[in-house]
Write a protein that holds these residues in place. Structure first.
Motif, PDB file in Angstrom:
ATOM      1  N   GLY A 147       0.818  -1.199   0.000  1.00 33.31           N
ATOM      2  CA  GLY A 147       0.000   0.000   0.000  1.00 33.31           C
ATOM      3  C   GLY A 147       0.851   1.247   0.000  1.00 33.31           C
ATOM      4  O   GLY A 147       1.988   1.232   0.484  1.00 33.31           O
ATOM      5  N   VAL A 148       0.311   2.317  -0.572  1.00 34.70           N
ATOM      6  CA  VAL A 148       1.010   3.604  -0.631  1.00 34.70           C
ATOM      7  C   VAL A 148       0.093   4.680  -0.069  1.00 34.70           C
ATOM      8  O   VAL A 148      -0.997   4.916  -0.597  1.00 34.70           O
ATOM      9  CB  VAL A 148       1.396   3.963  -2.082  1.00 34.70           C
ATOM     10  N   HIS A 149       0.528   5.309   1.001  1.00 35.53           N
ATOM     11  CA  HIS A 149      -0.250   6.395   1.595  1.00 35.53           C
ATOM     12  C   HIS A 149       0.468   7.716   1.336  1.00 35.53           C
ATOM     13  O   HIS A 149       1.665   7.839   1.600  1.00 35.53           O
ATOM     14  CB  HIS A 149      -0.413   6.191   3.098  1.00 35.53           C
ATOM     15  N   SER A 150      -0.260   8.694   0.837  1.00 30.93           N
ATOM     16  CA  SER A 150       0.318   9.997   0.534  1.00 30.93           C
ATOM     17  C   SER A 150      -0.147  11.040   1.535  1.00 30.93           C
ATOM     18  O   SER A 150      -1.345  11.178   1.797  1.00 30.93           O
ATOM     19  CB  SER A 150      -0.085  10.438  -0.880  1.00 30.93           C
ATOM     20  N   GLY A 151       0.830  11.785   2.080  1.00 32.93           N
ATOM     21  CA  GLY A 151       0.500  12.888   2.968  1.00 32.93           C
ATOM     22  C   GLY A 151       0.182  14.163   2.201  1.00 32.93           C
ATOM     23  O   GLY A 151      -0.327  15.123   2.772  1.00 32.93           O
ATOM     24  N   GLY A 152       0.509  14.189   0.903  1.00 34.19           N
ATOM     25  CA  GLY A 152       0.189  15.314   0.049  1.00 34.19           C
ATOM     26  C   GLY A 152       0.947  16.590   0.356  1.00 34.19           C
ATOM     27  O   GLY A 152       0.520  17.675   0.000  1.00 34.19           O
ATOM     28  N   VAL A 153       2.111  16.470   1.017  1.00 41.21           N
ATOM     29  CA  VAL A 153       2.895  17.643   1.403  1.00 41.21           C
ATOM     30  C   VAL A 153       3.939  17.940   0.335  1.00 41.21           C
ATOM     31  O   VAL A 153       4.549  17.027  -0.211  1.00 41.21           O
ATOM     32  CB  VAL A 153       3.596  17.416   2.754  1.00 41.21           C
ATOM     33  N   VAL A 154       4.146  19.205   0.045  1.00 40.47           N
ATOM     34  CA  VAL A 154       5.153  19.581  -0.934  1.00 40.47           C
ATOM     35  C   VAL A 154       6.421  20.097  -0.253  1.00 40.47           C
ATOM     36  O   VAL A 154       7.527  19.664  -0.559  1.00 40.47           O
ATOM     37  CB  VAL A 154       4.609  20.648  -1.913  1.00 40.47           C
ATOM     38  N   THR A 155       6.295  21.011   0.694  1.00 42.53           N
ATOM     39  CA  THR A 155       7.499  21.627   1.269  1.00 42.53           C
ATOM     40  C   THR A 155       7.529  21.691   2.793  1.00 42.53           C
ATOM     41  O   THR A 155       8.546  22.071   3.356  1.00 42.53           O
ATOM     42  CB  THR A 155       7.656  23.073   0.741  1.00 42.53           C
ATOM     43  N   ALA A 156       6.456  21.348   3.495  1.00 42.31           N
ATOM     44  CA  ALA A 156       6.381  21.620   4.933  1.00 42.31           C
ATOM     45  C   ALA A 156       6.718  20.437   5.825  1.00 42.31           C
ATOM     46  O   ALA A 156       6.570  20.518   7.043  1.00 42.31           O
ATOM     47  CB  ALA A 156       4.970  22.119   5.278  1.00 42.31           C
ATOM     48  N   ALA A 157       7.183  19.336   5.274  1.00 38.26           N
ATOM     49  CA  ALA A 157       7.414  18.136   6.085  1.00 38.26           C
ATOM     50  C   ALA A 157       8.445  18.366   7.179  1.00 38.26           C
ATOM     51  O   ALA A 157       8.378  17.746   8.241  1.00 38.26           O
ATOM     52  CB  ALA A 157       7.859  16.981   5.196  1.00 38.26           C
ATOM     53  N   GLY A 197       3.821  13.947  16.620  1.00 41.54           N
ATOM     54  CA  GLY A 197       2.405  13.666  16.406  1.00 41.54           C
ATOM     55  C   GLY A 197       2.066  13.442  14.949  1.00 41.54           C
ATOM     56  O   GLY A 197       1.398  12.456  14.589  1.00 41.54           O
ATOM     57  N   GLU A 198       2.526  14.350  14.094  1.00 46.96           N
ATOM     58  CA  GLU A 198       2.257  14.201  12.659  1.00 46.96           C
ATOM     59  C   GLU A 198       2.943  12.961  12.090  1.00 46.96           C
ATOM     60  O   GLU A 198       2.391  12.258  11.245  1.00 46.96           O
ATOM     61  CB  GLU A 198       2.733  15.439  11.899  1.00 46.96           C
ATOM     62  N   LEU A 199       4.154  12.694  12.585  1.00 49.01           N
ATOM     63  CA  LEU A 199       4.899  11.527  12.121  1.00 49.01           C
ATOM     64  C   LEU A 199       4.173  10.243  12.498  1.00 49.01           C
ATOM     65  O   LEU A 199       4.028   9.326  11.676  1.00 49.01           O
ATOM     66  CB  LEU A 199       6.303  11.539  12.722  1.00 49.01           C
ATOM     67  N   HIS A 241      11.966  14.756  10.276  1.00 48.57           N
ATOM     68  CA  HIS A 241      12.765  14.452  11.459  1.00 48.57           C
ATOM     69  C   HIS A 241      12.273  13.124  12.032  1.00 48.57           C
ATOM     70  O   HIS A 241      11.148  13.024  12.522  1.00 48.57           O
ATOM     71  CB  HIS A 241      12.611  15.545  12.525  1.00 48.57           C
ATOM     72  N   THR A 242      13.108  12.104  11.956  1.00 44.48           N
ATOM     73  CA  THR A 242      12.689  10.781  12.430  1.00 44.48           C
ATOM     74  C   THR A 242      13.687  10.128  13.381  1.00 44.48           C
ATOM     75  O   THR A 242      13.345   9.161  14.063  1.00 44.48           O
ATOM     76  CB  THR A 242      12.487   9.818  11.242  1.00 44.48           C
TER      77      THR A 242
END
Length: 234
Positions: free
Chosen positions: A141-151, A157-159, A182-183
């Motif tokens: 499966g592939v899940h997209s967060g749809g973010v371009v520059t703000a990751a 929390g978002e991670l 940041h992981t």
């Protein structure tokens, strides 16, 4: 001292490398050179990478990694190979990229099915899945967060939300491919919560550089990838 060089596009989560260097807890130095970010394929162009290599060579790296996942897989399987061949010629050292780091890390763990949690738009995330499939890896499966520059502004929390939404029951590992995330401080937590290996872009980039120098470091804080014994391929 083992010196490893990384070409990192722009400025976002580069402090992950400082954190990883601390967590490795050994005689390993991680040096970064920042490259310019351009439009799509411009980011990983030979000229931009060669310019960054000149700076890295001042530190005498034993291996160089292009620390951009999309900046390599967007070239396709063959194009990404040519990219790192050119990088190796420019650096005069073994070279690789984060995209190939993911392939090699999946093989190292001995898993065959993976899920992808990408911050990228859906069409870009699917190109990463195609890259993995070209390596013989099954993508569940592939899940997209749809973010371009703000990751780079995302916190734990978002991670965690991205990981939970992307995880698939039949996936043996979860891949988070954006080097802008940041992981480094959250891999243990992610793995405990999902009860499976989690591979993240900056973690994989460092592991790939170590692989190129045949160094193996046990670092539990960096997840299963840094603790499991290599799988013997038959």
């Amino acid at each position: 001292m083992t010196a490893l060089g990384f070409l990192y596009p722009g400025h976002s989560a580069e402090d992950d490398y400082q954190r990883i260097e601390q967590l490795l807890g050994s005689d390993i130095r991680l040096d970064l050179a920042h490259t310019d970010i351009g439009e799509e394929l411009e980011t990983g162009s030979a000229d931009r990478l060669a310019a960054g290599v000149e700076e890295l060579l001042l530190n005498g790296p034993e291996a160089v990694v292009w620390a951009s996942t999309s900046g390599s897989f967007l070239y396709g399987w063959e194009g990404a190979h040519e990219q790192i061949r050119a990088l190796a010629r420019a650096a005069g050292t073994p070279a690789s990229s984060t995209s190939f780091g993911f392939v090699h890390a999946v093989r190292e763990l001995g898993v065959r099915k993976v899920a992808i949690g990408a911050t990228y738009p859906a069409d870009v995330a699917e190109l990463f899945a195609e890259f993995l499939r070209a390596a013989g890896i099954e993508v569940t499966g592939v899940h997209s967060g749809g973010v371009v520059t703000a990751a780079g502004e995302w916190g734990e929390g978002e991670l965690m939300s991205l990981a939970q939404e992307a995880d698939e029951a039949d996936a043996e590992a979860l891949l988070l491919p954006d080097t802008a995330l940041h992981t480094a401080s959250h891999i243990e937590t992610l793995e405990k919560h999902l009860t499976k290996p989690v591979l993240t872009a900056n973690q994989v980039s460092v592991w790939e550089a170590l692989r190129l120098t045949t160094r193996k470091v046990n670092a539990p804080s960096l997840g299963t990838l840094f603790t499991r014994e290599p799988v013997v391929q038959v």
